[in-house]
Design a protein around this motif. Structure first.
Motif, PDB file in Angstrom:
ATOM      1  N   PHE A 275       0.830  -1.206   0.000  1.00  0.00           N
ATOM      2  CA  PHE A 275       0.000   0.000   0.000  1.00  0.00           C
ATOM      3  C   PHE A 275       0.865   1.257   0.000  1.00  0.00           C
ATOM      4  O   PHE A 275       1.866   1.349   0.726  1.00  0.00           O
ATOM      5  CB  PHE A 275      -0.928   0.028   1.224  1.00  0.00           C
ATOM      6  CG  PHE A 275      -2.067  -0.958   1.151  1.00  0.00           C
ATOM      7  CD1 PHE A 275      -3.253  -0.623   0.523  1.00  0.00           C
ATOM      8  CD2 PHE A 275      -1.934  -2.219   1.708  1.00  0.00           C
ATOM      9  CE1 PHE A 275      -4.304  -1.528   0.459  1.00  0.00           C
ATOM     10  CE2 PHE A 275      -2.973  -3.138   1.651  1.00  0.00           C
ATOM     11  CZ  PHE A 275      -4.158  -2.789   1.017  1.00  0.00           C
ATOM     12  N   ASP A 276       0.453   2.221  -0.845  1.00  0.00           N
ATOM     13  CA  ASP A 276       1.057   3.550  -0.866  1.00  0.00           C
ATOM     14  C   ASP A 276      -0.045   4.588  -0.746  1.00  0.00           C
ATOM     15  O   ASP A 276      -1.202   4.348  -1.134  1.00  0.00           O
ATOM     16  CB  ASP A 276       1.814   3.799  -2.178  1.00  0.00           C
ATOM     17  CG  ASP A 276       3.033   2.907  -2.327  1.00  0.00           C
ATOM     18  OD1 ASP A 276       3.620   2.534  -1.292  1.00  0.00           O
ATOM     19  OD2 ASP A 276       3.388   2.584  -3.479  1.00  0.00           O
ATOM     20  N   LEU A 277       0.313   5.751  -0.238  1.00  0.00           N
ATOM     21  CA  LEU A 277      -0.598   6.887  -0.191  1.00  0.00           C
ATOM     22  C   LEU A 277      -0.077   7.934  -1.160  1.00  0.00           C
ATOM     23  O   LEU A 277       1.105   8.315  -1.092  1.00  0.00           O
ATOM     24  CB  LEU A 277      -0.674   7.453   1.225  1.00  0.00           C
ATOM     25  CG  LEU A 277      -1.803   8.449   1.510  1.00  0.00           C
ATOM     26  CD1 LEU A 277      -3.171   7.780   1.352  1.00  0.00           C
ATOM     27  CD2 LEU A 277      -1.656   9.026   2.912  1.00  0.00           C
ATOM     28  N   ARG A 278      -0.934   8.381  -2.073  1.00  0.00           N
ATOM     29  CA  ARG A 278      -0.510   9.313  -3.120  1.00  0.00           C
ATOM     30  C   ARG A 278      -1.316  10.607  -3.061  1.00  0.00           C
ATOM     31  O   ARG A 278      -2.533  10.582  -2.897  1.00  0.00           O
ATOM     32  CB  ARG A 278      -0.688   8.685  -4.505  1.00  0.00           C
ATOM     33  CG  ARG A 278       0.312   7.594  -4.833  1.00  0.00           C
ATOM     34  CD  ARG A 278       0.029   6.993  -6.207  1.00  0.00           C
ATOM     35  NE  ARG A 278       1.084   6.093  -6.611  1.00  0.00           N
ATOM     36  CZ  ARG A 278       2.133   6.456  -7.343  1.00  0.00           C
ATOM     37  NH1 ARG A 278       2.237   7.701  -7.762  1.00  0.00           N
ATOM     38  NH2 ARG A 278       3.063   5.576  -7.669  1.00  0.00           N
ATOM     39  N   LEU A 279      -0.619  11.723  -3.227  1.00  0.00           N
ATOM     40  CA  LEU A 279      -1.234  13.030  -3.407  1.00  0.00           C
ATOM     41  C   LEU A 279      -0.811  13.522  -4.780  1.00  0.00           C
ATOM     42  O   LEU A 279       0.388  13.653  -5.049  1.00  0.00           O
ATOM     43  CB  LEU A 279      -0.773  13.999  -2.315  1.00  0.00           C
ATOM     44  CG  LEU A 279      -1.468  15.371  -2.298  1.00  0.00           C
ATOM     45  CD1 LEU A 279      -2.948  15.215  -1.945  1.00  0.00           C
ATOM     46  CD2 LEU A 279      -0.781  16.302  -1.305  1.00  0.00           C
ATOM     47  N   GLU A 280      -1.801  13.789  -5.661  1.00  0.00           N
ATOM     48  CA  GLU A 280      -1.489  14.100  -7.059  1.00  0.00           C
ATOM     49  C   GLU A 280      -2.212  15.375  -7.513  1.00  0.00           C
ATOM     50  O   GLU A 280      -3.161  15.326  -8.307  1.00  0.00           O
ATOM     51  CB  GLU A 280      -1.850  12.919  -7.959  1.00  0.00           C
ATOM     52  CG  GLU A 280      -1.099  11.644  -7.590  1.00  0.00           C
ATOM     53  CD  GLU A 280      -1.277  10.525  -8.595  1.00  0.00           C
ATOM     54  OE1 GLU A 280      -2.016  10.723  -9.585  1.00  0.00           O
ATOM     55  OE2 GLU A 280      -0.678   9.451  -8.405  1.00  0.00           O
TER      56      GLU A 280
ATOM     57  N   LEU B  33      -8.305  23.055 -10.421  1.00  0.00           N
ATOM     58  CA  LEU B  33      -7.179  22.651  -9.585  1.00  0.00           C
ATOM     59  C   LEU B  33      -7.672  21.423  -8.824  1.00  0.00           C
ATOM     60  O   LEU B  33      -8.430  21.534  -7.857  1.00  0.00           O
ATOM     61  CB  LEU B  33      -6.782  23.777  -8.632  1.00  0.00           C
ATOM     62  CG  LEU B  33      -5.716  23.419  -7.581  1.00  0.00           C
ATOM     63  CD1 LEU B  33      -4.435  22.943  -8.257  1.00  0.00           C
ATOM     64  CD2 LEU B  33      -5.451  24.601  -6.654  1.00  0.00           C
ATOM     65  N   ASP B  34      -7.258  20.271  -9.305  1.00  0.00           N
ATOM     66  CA  ASP B  34      -7.778  18.998  -8.805  1.00  0.00           C
ATOM     67  C   ASP B  34      -6.755  18.375  -7.866  1.00  0.00           C
ATOM     68  O   ASP B  34      -5.573  18.232  -8.230  1.00  0.00           O
ATOM     69  CB  ASP B  34      -8.060  18.067  -9.989  1.00  0.00           C
ATOM     70  CG  ASP B  34      -8.821  16.823  -9.571  1.00  0.00           C
ATOM     71  OD1 ASP B  34      -9.700  16.934  -8.702  1.00  0.00           O
ATOM     72  OD2 ASP B  34      -8.530  15.742 -10.121  1.00  0.00           O
ATOM     73  N   ILE B  35      -7.185  18.014  -6.650  1.00  0.00           N
ATOM     74  CA  ILE B  35      -6.262  17.488  -5.646  1.00  0.00           C
ATOM     75  C   ILE B  35      -6.802  16.161  -5.127  1.00  0.00           C
ATOM     76  O   ILE B  35      -7.534  16.115  -4.134  1.00  0.00           O
ATOM     77  CB  ILE B  35      -6.066  18.484  -4.484  1.00  0.00           C
ATOM     78  CG1 ILE B  35      -5.698  19.874  -5.028  1.00  0.00           C
ATOM     79  CG2 ILE B  35      -4.985  17.988  -3.527  1.00  0.00           C
ATOM     80  CD1 ILE B  35      -5.604  20.939  -3.969  1.00  0.00           C
ATOM     81  N   PRO B  36      -6.476  15.053  -5.805  1.00  0.00           N
ATOM     82  CA  PRO B  36      -6.917  13.746  -5.318  1.00  0.00           C
ATOM     83  C   PRO B  36      -5.919  13.151  -4.314  1.00  0.00           C
ATOM     84  O   PRO B  36      -4.704  13.255  -4.478  1.00  0.00           O
ATOM     85  CB  PRO B  36      -6.969  12.906  -6.599  1.00  0.00           C
ATOM     86  CG  PRO B  36      -5.936  13.523  -7.486  1.00  0.00           C
ATOM     87  CD  PRO B  36      -5.853  14.984  -7.125  1.00  0.00           C
ATOM     88  N   LEU B  37      -6.464  12.540  -3.271  1.00  0.00           N
ATOM     89  CA  LEU B  37      -5.679  11.777  -2.302  1.00  0.00           C
ATOM     90  C   LEU B  37      -6.054  10.316  -2.493  1.00  0.00           C
ATOM     91  O   LEU B  37      -7.208   9.937  -2.286  1.00  0.00           O
ATOM     92  CB  LEU B  37      -5.981  12.237  -0.881  1.00  0.00           C
ATOM     93  CG  LEU B  37      -5.221  11.527   0.244  1.00  0.00           C
ATOM     94  CD1 LEU B  37      -3.720  11.799   0.137  1.00  0.00           C
ATOM     95  CD2 LEU B  37      -5.752  11.958   1.614  1.00  0.00           C
ATOM     96  N   LEU B  38      -5.093   9.489  -2.919  1.00  0.00           N
ATOM     97  CA  LEU B  38      -5.370   8.123  -3.351  1.00  0.00           C
ATOM     98  C   LEU B  38      -4.661   7.107  -2.474  1.00  0.00           C
ATOM     99  O   LEU B  38      -3.489   7.272  -2.115  1.00  0.00           O
ATOM    100  CB  LEU B  38      -4.903   7.922  -4.800  1.00  0.00           C
ATOM    101  CG  LEU B  38      -5.492   8.863  -5.855  1.00  0.00           C
ATOM    102  CD1 LEU B  38      -4.791   8.663  -7.189  1.00  0.00           C
ATOM    103  CD2 LEU B  38      -6.982   8.634  -5.997  1.00  0.00           C
ATOM    104  N   LEU B  39      -5.377   6.048  -2.144  1.00  0.00           N
ATOM    105  CA  LEU B  39      -4.790   4.882  -1.495  1.00  0.00           C
ATOM    106  C   LEU B  39      -4.562   3.838  -2.573  1.00  0.00           C
ATOM    107  O   LEU B  39      -5.502   3.378  -3.213  1.00  0.00           O
ATOM    108  CB  LEU B  39      -5.714   4.333  -0.405  1.00  0.00           C
ATOM    109  CG  LEU B  39      -5.212   3.086   0.337  1.00  0.00           C
ATOM    110  CD1 LEU B  39      -3.953   3.403   1.132  1.00  0.00           C
ATOM    111  CD2 LEU B  39      -6.301   2.529   1.247  1.00  0.00           C
ATOM    112  N   GLU B  40      -3.302   3.483  -2.775  1.00  0.00           N
ATOM    113  CA  GLU B  40      -2.927   2.571  -3.860  1.00  0.00           C
ATOM    114  C   GLU B  40      -2.606   1.183  -3.319  1.00  0.00           C
ATOM    115  O   GLU B  40      -1.837   1.045  -2.354  1.00  0.00           O
ATOM    116  CB  GLU B  40      -1.715   3.128  -4.602  1.00  0.00           C
ATOM    117  CG  GLU B  40      -1.151   2.214  -5.671  1.00  0.00           C
ATOM    118  CD  GLU B  40       0.195   2.680  -6.174  1.00  0.00           C
ATOM    119  OE1 GLU B  40       1.152   1.883  -6.153  1.00  0.00           O
ATOM    120  OE2 GLU B  40       0.283   3.858  -6.578  1.00  0.00           O
ATOM    121  N   PHE B  41      -3.189   0.185  -3.938  1.00  0.00           N
ATOM    122  CA  PHE B  41      -2.839  -1.203  -3.640  1.00  0.00           C
ATOM    123  C   PHE B  41      -2.171  -1.803  -4.872  1.00  0.00           C
ATOM    124  O   PHE B  41      -2.701  -1.721  -5.979  1.00  0.00           O
ATOM    125  CB  PHE B  41      -4.078  -2.031  -3.293  1.00  0.00           C
ATOM    126  CG  PHE B  41      -3.806  -3.510  -3.224  1.00  0.00           C
ATOM    127  CD1 PHE B  41      -3.165  -4.067  -2.138  1.00  0.00           C
ATOM    128  CD2 PHE B  41      -4.169  -4.343  -4.281  1.00  0.00           C
ATOM    129  CE1 PHE B  41      -2.889  -5.429  -2.088  1.00  0.00           C
ATOM    130  CE2 PHE B  41      -3.903  -5.700  -4.240  1.00  0.00           C
ATOM    131  CZ  PHE B  41      -3.251  -6.249  -3.133  1.00  0.00           C
TER     132      PHE B  41
END
Length: 261
Positions: free
Chosen positions: A94-99, A148-156
């Motif tokens: 698992f990673d946490l991403r801010l894009e 201005l799009d700010i998604p916070l994603l939990l990656e598996f």
């Protein structure tokens, strides 16, 4: 096609195939590319994307529908965006991403609402008005947006297979429309379509990470769906040809993303 052209094409295809095979798949006595790169606690990169934004519209039953006819239609167009990537490693899977990124969007709304002249005497939800003969300029609103799009994603992600790794991600979005016109004193009667500035939504994404000798390339497909109503009502006294015809309007977007890390 000449024999020389066929030979050149065959050589180019053969060379390209060999390059990708050498970069992505393990051969004898060769180590994986970028070994240990995913063990870093923090990493960064950037992305480019093609996008297609549309509106999911629920029409007002009085002003937006006439019999069985929907009076408002949405038309989408393809555009592009770009942004930055910040990744925090949580564990092996698992990673946490801010894009955060900027998305440049143009959509078209068509209002075939001349039949709303029947409400000129006024209704409980709309003041009396003088009917207008709608021109093409009145019927069509080109809605330009810069999000201005700010998604916070939990990656598996799964385990690496040679120099590739599949993944899936889900998350939430905070999005600011820099061209919303929400604070404008003018409205659709003056040709200004207004929508909300601050928006919220959720995102789902699927992709495959490819490890090259110097960087990681990730092609991915992403869907983003706003959850709030983006309609800003027209001013009191404006005929119900435009915003009054829409009960709810929510953005939905589909993107092809290329990430470089």
């Amino acid at each position: 096609m000449s024999k020389l052209s066929l030979k050149i094409t065959a050589i180019v295809l053969f060379s390209t195939a060999n390059f990708f095979h050498a970069q992505l798949f393990k051969t004898k006595d060769r180590m994986d590319n970028l070994e240990g790169v995913d063990d870093a606690k923090l990493s960064y990169g950037f992305f480019l994307n093609a996008n297609q934004y549309d509106y999911k519209i629920v029409l007002d039953p009085k002003y937006g529908i006439n019999g069985n006819k929907n009076l408002v239609q949405s038309k989408t167009s393809a555009s592009f965006g770009a942004g930055l990537i910040g990744k925090a490693r949580l564990n092996d899977n698992f990673d946490l991403r801010l894009e955060p990124g900027l998305q440049f969007v143009e959509r078209e709304l068509t209002f075939d609402t001349q039949s709303n002249d029947q409400f000129a005497a006024g209704t409980p939800t709309n003041q009396p008005f003088t009917p207008l003969a709608l021109t093409d300029a009145d019927r069509i609103r080109k809605v330009k947006s810069t999000y201005l799009d700010i998604p916070l994603l939990l990656e598996f992600h799964g385990d690496r297979w040679y120099n590739s790794r599949p993944y899936a991600a889900v998350g939430v979005n905070y999005s600011v429309n820099l061209q919303s016109n929400s604070a404008s004193a003018d409205d659709n009667q003056q040709g200004i379509f207004r929508s909300t500035t601050t928006n919220f939504g959720y995102t789902a994404e699927l992709g495959i990470q490819f490890y090259f000798s110097r960087f990681k390339l990730t092609p991915a497909f992403r869907g983003t769906f706003f959850t709030n109503n983006e309609v800003v009502a027209d001013n009191p006294g404006t005929p119900p040809y435009w915003a009054a015809a829409i009960s709810t309007m929510q953005t939905r977007a589909f993107m092809f993303v290329l990430k470089f890390e």
